[in-house]
Design a protein around this motif. Structure first.
Motif, PDB file in Angstrom:
ATOM      1  N   ASP A 109       2.590  16.190 -18.468  1.00 21.89           N
ATOM      2  CA  ASP A 109       1.582  17.361 -18.512  1.00 21.89           C
ATOM      3  C   ASP A 109       2.164  18.611 -17.568  1.00 21.89           C
ATOM      4  OD1 ASP A 109       0.081  15.980 -20.543  1.00 21.89           O
ATOM      5  OD2 ASP A 109      -1.619  15.310 -18.889  1.00 21.89           O
ATOM      6  N   ASN A 110       2.691  18.250 -16.712  1.00 22.64           N
ATOM      7  CA  ASN A 110       3.018  19.254 -15.640  1.00 22.64           C
ATOM      8  C   ASN A 110       4.324  20.025 -16.194  1.00 22.64           C
ATOM      9  OD1 ASN A 110       1.342  18.623 -13.580  1.00 22.64           O
ATOM     10  ND2 ASN A 110       2.619  17.113 -13.160  1.00 22.64           N
ATOM     11  N   PHE A 111       4.654  19.595 -17.258  1.00 21.04           N
ATOM     12  CA  PHE A 111       6.058  20.379 -17.785  1.00 21.04           C
ATOM     13  C   PHE A 111       5.880  21.027 -19.387  1.00 21.04           C
ATOM     14  CE2 PHE A 111       7.327  17.482 -14.704  1.00 21.04           C
ATOM     15  CZ  PHE A 111       7.983  17.963 -13.801  1.00 21.04           C
ATOM     16  N   VAL A 112       4.616  21.165 -19.676  1.00 21.76           N
ATOM     17  CA  VAL A 112       4.150  21.496 -21.109  1.00 21.76           C
ATOM     18  C   VAL A 112       4.848  22.843 -21.307  1.00 21.76           C
ATOM     19  CG1 VAL A 112       2.479  22.473 -22.591  1.00 21.76           C
ATOM     20  CG2 VAL A 112       2.105  20.234 -21.187  1.00 21.76           C
ATOM     21  N   ASP A 161       0.877  -1.331   0.119  1.00 22.31           N
ATOM     22  CA  ASP A 161      -0.071   0.183   0.079  1.00 22.31           C
ATOM     23  C   ASP A 161       0.862   1.041  -0.044  1.00 22.31           C
ATOM     24  OD1 ASP A 161      -2.355  -1.387  -0.016  1.00 22.31           O
ATOM     25  OD2 ASP A 161      -2.774  -1.490   2.137  1.00 22.31           O
ATOM     26  N   GLY A 162       1.854   1.023   0.863  1.00 18.96           N
ATOM     27  CA  GLY A 162       2.764   2.284   0.599  1.00 18.96           C
ATOM     28  C   GLY A 162       3.675   2.481  -0.637  1.00 18.96           C
ATOM     29  N   LEU A 163       4.073   1.499  -1.315  1.00 24.35           N
ATOM     30  CA  LEU A 163       4.432   1.372  -2.577  1.00 24.35           C
ATOM     31  C   LEU A 163       3.703   2.110  -3.503  1.00 24.35           C
ATOM     32  CD1 LEU A 163       7.088   0.674  -4.182  1.00 24.35           C
ATOM     33  CD2 LEU A 163       5.904  -1.385  -4.757  1.00 24.35           C
ATOM     34  N   GLU A 164       2.354   1.673  -3.640  1.00 24.16           N
ATOM     35  CA  GLU A 164       1.450   2.140  -4.589  1.00 24.16           C
ATOM     36  C   GLU A 164       1.245   3.745  -4.179  1.00 24.16           C
ATOM     37  OE1 GLU A 164      -3.016   1.340  -6.310  1.00 24.16           O
ATOM     38  OE2 GLU A 164      -2.288   0.305  -4.402  1.00 24.16           O
ATOM     39  N   LYS A 165       0.942   4.106  -3.012  1.00 21.86           N
ATOM     40  CA  LYS A 165       0.701   5.466  -2.677  1.00 21.86           C
ATOM     41  C   LYS A 165       1.867   6.311  -3.143  1.00 21.86           C
ATOM     42  CE  LYS A 165      -0.083   8.522   1.387  1.00 21.86           C
ATOM     43  NZ  LYS A 165      -0.300   8.564   2.750  1.00 21.86           N
ATOM     44  N   LYS A 166       3.167   6.020  -3.051  1.00 23.42           N
ATOM     45  CA  LYS A 166       4.328   6.669  -3.279  1.00 23.42           C
ATOM     46  C   LYS A 166       4.172   6.723  -5.096  1.00 23.42           C
ATOM     47  CE  LYS A 166       8.438   8.542  -2.536  1.00 23.42           C
ATOM     48  NZ  LYS A 166       8.464   9.815  -1.835  1.00 23.42           N
ATOM     49  N   TYR A 167       3.963   5.740  -5.574  1.00 18.67           N
ATOM     50  CA  TYR A 167       4.012   5.586  -7.009  1.00 18.67           C
ATOM     51  C   TYR A 167       3.053   6.509  -7.580  1.00 18.67           C
ATOM     52  CZ  TYR A 167       2.728   4.026 -11.515  1.00 18.67           C
ATOM     53  OH  TYR A 167       2.553   3.800 -12.963  1.00 18.67           O
ATOM     54  N   LEU A 168       1.741   6.824  -7.122  1.00 20.60           N
ATOM     55  CA  LEU A 168       0.775   7.596  -7.499  1.00 20.60           C
ATOM     56  C   LEU A 168       1.328   9.080  -7.293  1.00 20.60           C
ATOM     57  CD1 LEU A 168      -2.316   5.725  -6.273  1.00 20.60           C
ATOM     58  CD2 LEU A 168      -1.556   5.858  -8.634  1.00 20.60           C
ATOM     59  N   GLN A 169       1.817   9.251  -6.134  1.00 19.74           N
ATOM     60  CA  GLN A 169       2.027  10.742  -5.901  1.00 19.74           C
ATOM     61  C   GLN A 169       3.409  11.020  -6.621  1.00 19.74           C
ATOM     62  OE1 GLN A 169       3.550  10.114  -1.772  1.00 19.74           O
ATOM     63  NE2 GLN A 169       1.498  10.905  -0.931  1.00 19.74           N
ATOM     64  N   LEU A 170       4.391  10.226  -7.086  1.00 18.21           N
ATOM     65  CA  LEU A 170       5.609  10.668  -7.787  1.00 18.21           C
ATOM     66  C   LEU A 170       5.051  10.682  -9.285  1.00 18.21           C
ATOM     67  CD1 LEU A 170       8.462   8.444  -6.553  1.00 18.21           C
ATOM     68  CD2 LEU A 170       8.315  10.966  -6.413  1.00 18.21           C
ATOM     69  N   SER A 171       3.984   9.879  -9.723  1.00 26.19           N
ATOM     70  CA  SER A 171       3.665   9.671 -11.232  1.00 26.19           C
ATOM     71  C   SER A 171       2.822  11.062 -11.419  1.00 26.19           C
ATOM     72  CB  SER A 171       2.364   8.495 -11.324  1.00 26.19           C
ATOM     73  OG  SER A 171       2.791   7.472 -11.243  1.00 26.19           O
ATOM     74  N   TRP A 172       2.043  11.709 -10.481  1.00 23.01           N
ATOM     75  CA  TRP A 172       1.528  12.939 -10.700  1.00 23.01           C
ATOM     76  C   TRP A 172       2.326  14.138 -10.568  1.00 23.01           C
ATOM     77  CZ3 TRP A 172       1.260  17.208  -7.790  1.00 23.01           C
ATOM     78  CH2 TRP A 172       0.307  18.414  -8.075  1.00 23.01           C
ATOM     79  N   LYS A 173       3.465  14.027  -9.722  1.00 26.23           N
ATOM     80  CA  LYS A 173       4.469  15.019  -9.950  1.00 26.23           C
ATOM     81  C   LYS A 173       5.317  15.159 -10.951  1.00 26.23           C
ATOM     82  CE  LYS A 173       5.013  15.311  -4.949  1.00 26.23           C
ATOM     83  NZ  LYS A 173       5.946  15.447  -3.678  1.00 26.23           N
ATOM     84  N   LEU A 174       5.651  13.881 -11.638  1.00 27.74           N
ATOM     85  CA  LEU A 174       6.496  13.829 -12.707  1.00 27.74           C
ATOM     86  C   LEU A 174       5.809  13.514 -14.106  1.00 27.74           C
ATOM     87  CD1 LEU A 174       9.014  10.946 -11.133  1.00 27.74           C
ATOM     88  CD2 LEU A 174       9.308  13.365 -11.365  1.00 27.74           C
ATOM     89  N   HIS A 175       4.620  13.491 -14.270  1.00 28.07           N
ATOM     90  CA  HIS A 175       3.764  13.623 -15.437  1.00 28.07           C
ATOM     91  C   HIS A 175       4.270  14.841 -16.605  1.00 28.07           C
ATOM     92  CE1 HIS A 175       0.459  12.889 -18.196  1.00 28.07           C
ATOM     93  NE2 HIS A 175       0.530  11.940 -17.654  1.00 28.07           N
TER      94      HIS A 175
END
Length: 226
Positions: free
Chosen positions: A73-76, A57-71
């Motif tokens: 679309d945030n660097f267009v 659960d912690g791994l998935e939570k960290k993955y979702l957080q990082l996926s959003w930050k690194l996506h």
């Protein structure tokens, strides 16, 4: 009981502000997305020590957080360099998540980055305690192929092979349980000496090779039963 080591990221020089940064993904000074160091590994990307027992659960939570930050679309509207870094980081993060969430792939990856994975260096040999069972299995497979070519009765032969497949499938489950136990030993030895860690890695490698051999047996039997 030893305490698990805390992950610490070595200081790097930010490409933008040229200051030392302790940020794994973003500069701790200017906030810019950072390049992936050559020494980086999947555990580093998730800012965790090289443990084999991971809370999913912690791994998935960290993955979702990082996926959003690194996506991307945030660097267009960012620089070309940052857009390229975002694509690389996102891809690396996805690869890391797929590997670390799988118990067997996680062990294989750890051994590979530690230089201890030996699968494929030598022709795989049947585990000594399974030699008789493997010999009987190969005989049954030959009999099934011959019966199929000659138009003989396949029902009894298939039933025998299904029983053998189920038997080896159970052995895979036993090996997975042994991998979990050895993984806990690895985690407990992270603060210990290198000799102990090498011993545990040798054990993990042996179990992985045995698992690979038996898994191939199961796969081959399943193909013949189709």
């Amino acid at each position: 009981m030893s305490t698990a080591p805390t992950f610490t990221n070595p200081p790097l020089i930010c490409w933008n502000c040229h200051e030392h940064t302790l940020g794994t993904h973003f500069c701790s000074n200017c906030g810019k997305l950072q390049q992936i160091p050559q020494s980086s590994d999947y555990f580093t990307l998730f800012e965790m020590p090289k443990r084999l027992w991971i809370e999913m659960d912690g791994l998935e939570k960290k993955y979702l957080q990082l996926s959003w930050k690194l996506h991307p679309d945030n660097f267009v509207n960012a620089t070309e360099m940052e857009r390229e870094l975002s694509l690389k980081r996102s891809s690396e993060l996805n690869d890391a998540y797929r590997t670390l969430r799988d118990p067997v792939a996680r062990v294989e990856y750890l051994l590979s980055i530690e230089g201890a994975r030996t699968e494929g260096e030598h022709k795989q040999q049947a585990p000594p305690e399974l030699l008789e069972e493997v010999f009987e299995l190969n005989e049954s497979l030959d009999e099934l192929r011959e019966a199929r070519e000659s138009g003989g009765d396949l029902a009894a032969l298939k039933a025998s092979l299904e029983a053998a497949r189920d038997n080896f499938q159970e052995k895979l489950g036993e090996i997975d349980a042994q991998l979990q136990e050895a993984g806990r030993e690895w985690d407990a030895a992270l603060d210990g000496g290198p000799a102990m860690r090498r011993k545990i890695m040798a054990r993990l490698n042996e179990l992985l090779n045995r698992r690979s051999y038996i898994r191939n047996l199961v796969t081959n039997v399943q193909k013949e039963l189709l």
